[in-house]
Every structure is written in C-alpha cells, then in structure tokens.
Design a protein around this motif. Sequence first.
Motif: not given
Length: 198
Positions: A29-36, A169-172, A174-183
């Motif tokens: 959970a912590v690493f999936s969220a990423g960030g500092p 490039r990571e941005q807020p 990004w996972q939803e964007t990846v799902v759309r492009v992947l589909d």
Amino acid sequence: MGTEPPKPRRRPRADSLRNRELLLDAARAVFSAGGPDASLEAVARKAGVGIGTVYRHFPTREALFQAVYKREVDEMETLARTLSNDPDPVLALRKWMHASIGMVATKRGMLAALSPVLDSSSEFFAGTTASLMRAISGLMESGIAAGRLRDDITPDELMRAFLGICYMREQPGWQETVVRVLDVFIDGLANVEPAPER
C-alpha cells in the motif's frame, strides 16, 4: 561418543507470521502510493508495528522489496492460471493486464524509495520477469489458438508495450490513463469474431 541428532527447526509463531503478512500488505500500500512518504518507517506505521519488527522480518530494505514483489508476481501467476479457463481469452488477457497495473505501481514506488539498495537484484529480476512472461505467454497462446487474438505480436512485444505505457511520466491519475490506453491496445490485438474452424 555419538553426535546428537540435529534439533528440529521451530515453526514460526502465528503472531510472527501474521506480522509478516501485515508488513507485506502495508509495504504494498505504501509503495503503490509512491511519493516522498514511501519509507520503511511509513510501512511500520501502516502495519501498526515498530520499526524493529520490520527489520526482524526483513533485515535489509532490499529483502522487503523482494518479498513484496515476489508475492505480487506469484499472485499474477496464480491469476493467469485461473484466467486460462475463461471462455473469452480476450477478456482473460484484459483482466490480467489490468491487474498487472497494480503490480507495476508497487514496483515503481519501491524503485523510487529503495533504488540505492537494488544493485544486487539483477538475478532476482531475471527470475521474476521469466515468471511473468510465462504467465502472459500462456494467456496469449490460448487466445491465438481460439482465433481471438492476432498472432503477429509476441508476448515479449506485448510486455514491452505494456511497460512503456506504465512508465510514462508519472502524474496524478496515471493508472486510470494506463487502463484506457491499454484497453485500446488490447482491442487492437483482438479479432472481433472467432476464426472459422478448419
């Protein structure tokens, strides 16, 4: 004088096993969220244990990274075996690829937080990559055999495309964007109608 037989190894206590699973869940959970804030201290807080408990189970940061990632790879292999029985191989591949996005999110966060300790992990990554390639190859072979997936894309090419999409490039969001492009990509791989039987 005879030698004493070796003492049997004690099985880990139930609370120790429970703490280990809590730490693995918290680390994911912590690493999936990423960030500092993706640190071992954050993992300990998320799991509700002290930092000493983290180091008792995982003496190095690399050990924690490998344990979390190996568990995710094992889960993806199990999912691939389950999905191999899906009557729709295109949907099976789509489900597996969608689930893989979560695994990539975890890996991205861990790479950012733990990069200084990953120099000795090349052999580990080679093994986990081979496991993932076996999983995706099986799903693609089922789809090709059923005439539902194009046969001019290799598993390696699909994995390269998938990772390329995920590591933009990571941005807020990004996972939803990846799902759309992947589909869109998977739609391009799919044959709309099953190939006629020969």
